[in-house]
Design a protein around this motif. Structure first.
Motif, PDB file in Angstrom:
ATOM      1  N   GLN A   1       0.850  -1.194   0.000  1.00  0.00           N
ATOM      2  CA  GLN A   1       0.000   0.000   0.000  1.00  0.00           C
ATOM      3  C   GLN A   1       0.886   1.244   0.000  1.00  0.00           C
ATOM      4  O   GLN A   1       1.788   1.376   0.804  1.00  0.00           O
ATOM      5  N   VAL A   2       0.603   2.142  -0.926  1.00  0.00           N
ATOM      6  CA  VAL A   2       1.399   3.360  -1.037  1.00  0.00           C
ATOM      7  C   VAL A   2       0.979   4.364   0.024  1.00  0.00           C
ATOM      8  O   VAL A   2      -0.213   4.587   0.264  1.00  0.00           O
ATOM      9  N   GLN A   3       1.981   4.938   0.670  1.00  0.00           N
ATOM     10  CA  GLN A   3       1.731   5.997   1.636  1.00  0.00           C
ATOM     11  C   GLN A   3       2.733   7.114   1.429  1.00  0.00           C
ATOM     12  O   GLN A   3       3.932   6.865   1.288  1.00  0.00           O
ATOM     13  N   ALA A  93      -0.808  27.554   3.643  1.00  0.00           N
ATOM     14  CA  ALA A  93      -1.576  26.512   2.959  1.00  0.00           C
ATOM     15  C   ALA A  93      -1.244  25.169   3.604  1.00  0.00           C
ATOM     16  O   ALA A  93      -0.313  25.064   4.403  1.00  0.00           O
ATOM     17  N   VAL A  94      -2.005  24.161   3.213  1.00  0.00           N
ATOM     18  CA  VAL A  94      -1.634  22.783   3.524  1.00  0.00           C
ATOM     19  C   VAL A  94      -0.816  22.273   2.341  1.00  0.00           C
ATOM     20  O   VAL A  94      -1.222  22.415   1.187  1.00  0.00           O
ATOM     21  N   TYR A  95       0.335  21.705   2.641  1.00  0.00           N
ATOM     22  CA  TYR A  95       1.260  21.246   1.611  1.00  0.00           C
ATOM     23  C   TYR A  95       1.218  19.719   1.522  1.00  0.00           C
ATOM     24  O   TYR A  95       1.251  19.021   2.540  1.00  0.00           O
ATOM     25  N   TYR A  96       1.167  19.233   0.285  1.00  0.00           N
ATOM     26  CA  TYR A  96       1.101  17.805   0.006  1.00  0.00           C
ATOM     27  C   TYR A  96       2.174  17.437  -1.020  1.00  0.00           C
ATOM     28  O   TYR A  96       2.578  18.270  -1.819  1.00  0.00           O
ATOM     29  N   CYS A  97       2.566  16.181  -1.022  1.00  0.00           N
ATOM     30  CA  CYS A  97       3.425  15.689  -2.094  1.00  0.00           C
ATOM     31  C   CYS A  97       2.669  14.608  -2.865  1.00  0.00           C
ATOM     32  O   CYS A  97       1.753  13.964  -2.343  1.00  0.00           O
ATOM     33  N   ASN A  98       3.069  14.417  -4.118  1.00  0.00           N
ATOM     34  CA  ASN A  98       2.418  13.427  -4.965  1.00  0.00           C
ATOM     35  C   ASN A  98       3.169  13.380  -6.279  1.00  0.00           C
ATOM     36  O   ASN A  98       4.119  14.149  -6.502  1.00  0.00           O
ATOM     37  N   LYS A  99       2.784  12.496  -7.152  1.00  0.00           N
ATOM     38  CA  LYS A  99       3.354  12.459  -8.492  1.00  0.00           C
ATOM     39  C   LYS A  99       3.020  13.782  -9.186  1.00  0.00           C
ATOM     40  O   LYS A  99       2.007  14.416  -8.911  1.00  0.00           O
ATOM     41  N   PRO A 103      -1.069  14.120 -10.328  1.00  0.00           N
ATOM     42  CA  PRO A 103      -1.047  13.361  -9.075  1.00  0.00           C
ATOM     43  C   PRO A 103      -1.940  12.132  -9.150  1.00  0.00           C
ATOM     44  O   PRO A 103      -2.917  12.103  -9.902  1.00  0.00           O
ATOM     45  N   ASN A 104      -1.562  11.128  -8.368  1.00  0.00           N
ATOM     46  CA  ASN A 104      -2.394   9.940  -8.230  1.00  0.00           C
ATOM     47  C   ASN A 104      -3.362  10.196  -7.075  1.00  0.00           C
ATOM     48  O   ASN A 104      -2.936  10.434  -5.947  1.00  0.00           O
ATOM     49  N   ARG A 105      -4.651  10.129  -7.371  1.00  0.00           N
ATOM     50  CA  ARG A 105      -5.642  10.508  -6.347  1.00  0.00           C
ATOM     51  C   ARG A 105      -5.614   9.588  -5.147  1.00  0.00           C
ATOM     52  O   ARG A 105      -6.087   9.937  -4.067  1.00  0.00           O
ATOM     53  N   ASN A 106      -5.041   8.400  -5.321  1.00  0.00           N
ATOM     54  CA  ASN A 106      -4.971   7.458  -4.201  1.00  0.00           C
ATOM     55  C   ASN A 106      -3.744   7.693  -3.319  1.00  0.00           C
ATOM     56  O   ASN A 106      -3.592   7.034  -2.289  1.00  0.00           O
ATOM     57  N   TYR A 107      -2.889   8.583  -3.725  1.00  0.00           N
ATOM     58  CA  TYR A 107      -1.644   8.808  -2.997  1.00  0.00           C
ATOM     59  C   TYR A 107      -1.698  10.017  -2.050  1.00  0.00           C
ATOM     60  O   TYR A 107      -0.750  10.255  -1.317  1.00  0.00           O
TER      61      TYR A 107
END
Length: 118
Positions: A1-3, A93-99, A103-107
């Motif tokens: 599972q990706v986290q 802001a709230v900062y996120y990382c992803n592809k 982005p992959n919505r599941n990540y």
């Protein structure tokens, strides 16, 4: 599972600095373009910076952060960083990382809150 787990946010005064971390598990960051996104209250999520894969080598910064933010990665630790200097209230802001750029919505992780205020 990706986290993807973001950390390092906080409250800082204008002109201050923070270093965000994004630790990945379940997949290797190497071989992927990975970036940081941010979402301010009442706005959509926007791409801020990208670190290209080893084969791609592209680095991207949004105009609003160019010259102030630096993205880096440590593939051995499977972690991406965002060094943020000369912070402004509009960086809140709230900062996120992803592809990146897609982005992959599941990540999506929980994100890390950055607040810039005096």
């Amino acid at each position: 599972q990706v986290q993807l787990v973001e950390s390092g946010g906080g409250l800082v005064q204008p002109g201050g600095s923070l270093r965000l971390s994004c630790a990945a598990s379940g997949f290797s960051l190497d071989g992927h373009n990975i970036g940081w996104f941010r979402q301010a209250p009442g706005t959509g999520r926007q791409g801020v910076a990208c670190s290209g894969s080893t084969s791609d080598g592209v680095t991207y910064y949004a105009d609003s952060v160019k010259g102030r933010f630096t993205i880096s990665r440590d593939n051995a630790k499977n972690t991406v960083y965002l060094q943020m200097n000369s912070l402004k209230p509009e960086d809140t802001a709230v900062y996120y990382c992803n592809k990146f750029p897609t982005p992959n919505r599941n990540y999506w992780g929980q994100g890390t809150q950055v607040s810039v205020s005096s």
